[in-house]
Design an enzyme around this catalytic site. Sequence first.
Site, PDB file in Angstrom:
ATOM      1  N   ASP A  53       0.816  -1.210   0.000  1.00  0.00           N
ATOM      2  CA  ASP A  53       0.000   0.000   0.000  1.00  0.00           C
ATOM      3  C   ASP A  53       0.851   1.262   0.000  1.00  0.00           C
ATOM      4  OD1 ASP A  53      -2.246  -1.476  -0.001  1.00  0.00           O
ATOM      5  OD2 ASP A  53      -2.919  -0.944   2.011  1.00  0.00           O
ATOM      6  N   ASP A  57       0.608   4.188  -2.646  1.00  0.00           N
ATOM      7  CA  ASP A  57       0.225   5.535  -2.225  1.00  0.00           C
ATOM      8  C   ASP A  57       1.245   6.570  -2.682  1.00  0.00           C
ATOM      9  OD1 ASP A  57      -2.005   4.492  -1.049  1.00  0.00           O
ATOM     10  OD2 ASP A  57      -1.178   4.468   0.983  1.00  0.00           O
ATOM     11  N   SER A 102     -33.849  -7.798 -21.505  1.00  0.00           N
ATOM     12  CA  SER A 102     -33.903  -8.733 -20.384  1.00  0.00           C
ATOM     13  C   SER A 102     -33.818 -10.154 -20.937  1.00  0.00           C
ATOM     14  CB  SER A 102     -35.194  -8.544 -19.595  1.00  0.00           C
ATOM     15  OG  SER A 102     -36.316  -8.744 -20.436  1.00  0.00           O
ATOM     16  N   LEU A 103     -33.760 -11.139 -20.059  1.00  0.00           N
ATOM     17  CA  LEU A 103     -33.664 -12.531 -20.485  1.00  0.00           C
ATOM     18  C   LEU A 103     -34.956 -13.273 -20.194  1.00  0.00           C
ATOM     19  CD1 LEU A 103     -30.114 -13.602 -19.222  1.00  0.00           C
ATOM     20  CD2 LEU A 103     -30.794 -13.040 -21.555  1.00  0.00           C
ATOM     21  N   GLU A 133     -22.677 -18.802 -17.114  1.00  0.00           N
ATOM     22  CA  GLU A 133     -22.115 -17.899 -16.112  1.00  0.00           C
ATOM     23  C   GLU A 133     -23.172 -17.646 -15.034  1.00  0.00           C
ATOM     24  OE1 GLU A 133     -23.043 -13.679 -18.403  1.00  0.00           O
ATOM     25  OE2 GLU A 133     -21.270 -14.848 -18.961  1.00  0.00           O
ATOM     26  N   LYS A 135     -25.899 -15.795 -12.836  1.00  0.00           N
ATOM     27  CA  LYS A 135     -26.792 -14.657 -13.065  1.00  0.00           C
ATOM     28  C   LYS A 135     -26.724 -13.742 -11.840  1.00  0.00           C
ATOM     29  CE  LYS A 135     -31.392 -13.281 -14.539  1.00  0.00           C
ATOM     30  NZ  LYS A 135     -31.472 -12.178 -13.558  1.00  0.00           N
ATOM     31  N   ASP A 137     -27.161 -10.835  -9.211  1.00  0.00           N
ATOM     32  CA  ASP A 137     -28.335 -10.088  -8.746  1.00  0.00           C
ATOM     33  C   ASP A 137     -27.880  -8.703  -8.297  1.00  0.00           C
ATOM     34  OD1 ASP A 137     -30.889  -9.462  -8.067  1.00  0.00           O
ATOM     35  OD2 ASP A 137     -30.934 -10.635  -6.218  1.00  0.00           O
ATOM     36  N   ARG A 156     -29.485   0.584 -16.886  1.00  0.00           N
ATOM     37  CA  ARG A 156     -30.313  -0.105 -17.879  1.00  0.00           C
ATOM     38  C   ARG A 156     -31.585   0.667 -18.196  1.00  0.00           C
ATOM     39  NH1 ARG A 156     -34.584  -3.686 -18.075  1.00  0.00           N
ATOM     40  NH2 ARG A 156     -34.599  -4.947 -19.968  1.00  0.00           N
ATOM     41  N   GLU A 195     -22.522  -5.876 -14.612  1.00  0.00           N
ATOM     42  CA  GLU A 195     -23.422  -5.857 -13.465  1.00  0.00           C
ATOM     43  C   GLU A 195     -22.679  -5.239 -12.284  1.00  0.00           C
ATOM     44  OE1 GLU A 195     -27.448  -7.367 -12.323  1.00  0.00           O
ATOM     45  OE2 GLU A 195     -26.352  -7.102 -14.210  1.00  0.00           O
ATOM     46  N   TYR A 247     -19.720  -8.796 -18.616  1.00  0.00           N
ATOM     47  CA  TYR A 247     -20.023 -10.137 -19.126  1.00  0.00           C
ATOM     48  C   TYR A 247     -20.521 -10.164 -20.571  1.00  0.00           C
ATOM     49  CZ  TYR A 247     -24.757  -8.717 -17.686  1.00  0.00           C
ATOM     50  OH  TYR A 247     -25.933  -8.028 -17.520  1.00  0.00           O
ATOM     51  N   LYS A 311     -26.048 -18.930 -22.647  1.00  0.00           N
ATOM     52  CA  LYS A 311     -25.956 -18.112 -23.856  1.00  0.00           C
ATOM     53  C   LYS A 311     -25.336 -18.926 -24.995  1.00  0.00           C
ATOM     54  CE  LYS A 311     -23.240 -15.049 -21.994  1.00  0.00           C
ATOM     55  NZ  LYS A 311     -22.404 -13.823 -21.845  1.00  0.00           N
ATOM     56  N   LYS A 335     -33.250 -20.096 -13.573  1.00  0.00           N
ATOM     57  CA  LYS A 335     -33.351 -19.497 -12.246  1.00  0.00           C
ATOM     58  C   LYS A 335     -33.348 -20.551 -11.147  1.00  0.00           C
ATOM     59  CE  LYS A 335     -34.315 -15.503 -11.910  1.00  0.00           C
ATOM     60  NZ  LYS A 335     -35.494 -14.702 -12.280  1.00  0.00           N
ATOM     61  N   CYS A 429     -22.938   1.807  25.757  1.00  0.00           N
ATOM     62  CA  CYS A 429     -23.635   2.185  24.528  1.00  0.00           C
ATOM     63  C   CYS A 429     -22.648   2.195  23.375  1.00  0.00           C
ATOM     64  CB  CYS A 429     -24.276   3.564  24.691  1.00  0.00           C
ATOM     65  SG  CYS A 429     -24.949   4.245  23.159  1.00  0.00           S
ATOM     66  N   CYS A 432     -22.089   6.117  22.211  1.00  0.00           N
ATOM     67  CA  CYS A 432     -21.468   7.174  23.020  1.00  0.00           C
ATOM     68  C   CYS A 432     -20.665   6.651  24.194  1.00  0.00           C
ATOM     69  CB  CYS A 432     -22.524   8.157  23.510  1.00  0.00           C
ATOM     70  SG  CYS A 432     -23.691   7.459  24.708  1.00  0.00           S
ATOM     71  N   CYS A 445     -29.784   3.465  26.714  1.00  0.00           N
ATOM     72  CA  CYS A 445     -28.746   4.474  26.937  1.00  0.00           C
ATOM     73  C   CYS A 445     -29.422   5.730  27.482  1.00  0.00           C
ATOM     74  CB  CYS A 445     -28.011   4.793  25.641  1.00  0.00           C
ATOM     75  SG  CYS A 445     -26.872   6.200  25.786  1.00  0.00           S
ATOM     76  N   CYS A 451     -25.880  11.463  23.076  1.00  0.00           N
ATOM     77  CA  CYS A 451     -25.527  10.232  22.364  1.00  0.00           C
ATOM     78  C   CYS A 451     -25.701  10.484  20.871  1.00  0.00           C
ATOM     79  CB  CYS A 451     -26.432   9.097  22.819  1.00  0.00           C
ATOM     80  SG  CYS A 451     -26.207   7.558  21.902  1.00  0.00           S
TER      81      CYS A 451
END
Length: 740
Positions: A53, A57, A102-103, A133, A135, A137, A156, A195, A247, A311, A335, A429, A432, A445, A451
Amino acid sequence: MYRFRVKTPREQPGTDPAELDTQAAAAEIERLSAEINRHDHLYYSTAEPEIADSAYDALFRRLQALEAAHPSLLAPDSPTQRVGADPRDTLPSVEHAVPMLSLDSALEEAAVRRFDDRLRKALGDVDIRYVLEPKLDGASLELVYVNGVLDRAVTRGNGLVGEGVTENARTIPTVPLRLLEDERAAPRFLSVRGEAIMYLSDFESLNQRRIEAGEPPYQNPRNATSGALRQLDSRITARRPLTVLAYDVLQVDGAEFGTDSEGLAALTAWGFRTPERIRVVESVDAITEYHRAFDADRESLNYEIDGVVVKLDALGPRIRLGSTSHHPRWAIAFKFEPRKEVTRIDRIFVSVGRTGVLTPVALLRPVEVGGVTVSRASLHNREELERKDVREGDLVRVQRAGDVIPQVVARVAEEGRERGEPFAMPANCPSCGTEPVQKGPFTVCPNHFACRAQLKGRITHFGSRSALDIEGLGEETASLLVDEGLVKELADLFDLTEEDLVVLEGFAELSARNLVAAIQGERTEVAPDDPVGSAPADGGARPRALRSVELARFLTGLGIPEVGVTVARDLSLHFRGFEAFRASSQETLQEVHGVGPKMSVAIRAFLDDPRVSTALDHLVAKGFRFVVPEAVPVREGDGWAGKTIVLTGSLEHFSRSALKRVLQGLGARVTGSVSTRTNILVAGENPGSKLVKARELGVEVLDEKQLVARLVEHGTDPGAGPPGPGVGDAGAERPGQDSR
């Protein structure tokens, strides 16, 4: 992030960027940008980082310094442009390069076999191969590149036109700002479908941070992703842990592919991350096996999927098959059955509400319950959690109480699975650090106004429609004001200036000005001896400009225990002044209609808390002119005076708030819950549980027509409004509205 050091990066020149001429600066910027893009790809897309890192940086800071010294060389595809830009007023509508269809979908293997049969009959002797592949969500996104540089990103939408979210997409690390060309040249034009998703581990961490900050957690990763993509302020998007998996090549000019799998390989070479476990198969049996394997692994995946995509691999035959107006004929989504009722608890956190109650909350693997996706459920309180003995990692049965509120019903036993440790409520809490107190089964609390989590909720409630009705003071704004340290108690709201707000994320000059004006409200210059005004804070005798506010609304906004809209109205009419209310004893409080011993104890305990008393002193010192409308004289013989009435369900001819004003004008009390003190329940359509409880208690029930008939019988036309000036209707609370 951590980039494991495998090799030492080239040492950066020590020359002051301002001393470099334009040509030398441009050359170094080009080299640094390419190097940083390469390391981003290795880290985010291939999980094969080469440097630590600190080294990364150093490269990034050097690039920032060069661009700051030579602003004319700042390019839109620079790695430094992932931080976000100033907020916009709206998202533009943008037409897709090609329609994003859509499919068609199938839930059973037989439907997939029919799909395969149709393709084989239509294509004859063509060798059929399928790309498989997961699907995903999430939220579909089109990414368009011109000469290798990201030109636009579009949601979309309706498939033909979406919303332009280019600035937001630039902040997502897995979206290449410039295509890599190490393996193959970038095309002149490229449209890619991907996606946007949020990994479950990232989603859980995000929700944990929101809960700890007193903010409501997101319902599920898909909604959180979609909301982040459509932010008007891309700096907010930059803080969300989004990933884009590419994809599909929608359109390309300057490259040629014969198959979809070749296109996916090209996407990888150009720097995109693609979905895992992509396969090329030749039979429905292989499709079914792939589907079954993913379904079996579904609970262990770090992302949400709802099936697999099938596909046709060959692109030429795809053109021959074509598409309907909704979906391509060469692909189908196989599905999964939706998860129902049983799911797993990923984590348990404690949420601090506006009233200080510490509530254990279960974060769940998203599950469908009654047609609604549920990803969190309250575990209610300490005793309920101990009784059910649910722990992190447990499989549980979930239901929606009354078909609305998600709740964990019970643990589902799993033989042989080792359980996590029992969950214990925190000793302090989480917001706080104050030691909580136990009130029956609840852990609370007591730090009401200091708080941070409670303060955010109290600010939102204080500005709600039932209280001071401050437009623009919603949940997000309240949270921002507290997080930025501008508001440490309610009184600080009235010290906010346009200059304080305009520098905050999501605010511009107009929104800042509007919020300050809404907070200050209508002010009237009042003499110091005016009985309804507050005395000057310094004790002087000069006139003061006081904010006019109905006392009932002010009392409602304070969030006093047991005091809702109706009780606040009764307290206002009885005491007719804030200081008189503060000085009241338990005995005088019980003189108010509807206030009993338990309620009076709760009110006095709140007012006597030294921290609350100090916060109220500071608040009142900001200057308020408390207004108490005159009570309407009750006409003898009307039969409404002193009646307690509850309204429920949807009314056909009146709004509930309008009918409430009419009844209050006749001397009735309109409350929100049914109890033994309720005299009449007015039930509209879909009345719910209140009707059941009213019948159990023997409360008189009237429908809308019966109520109107009784009002007319006693000489009142409900359509004409309340019979006199009445008391201002506080109405129902509206969801928080933000000025941003």
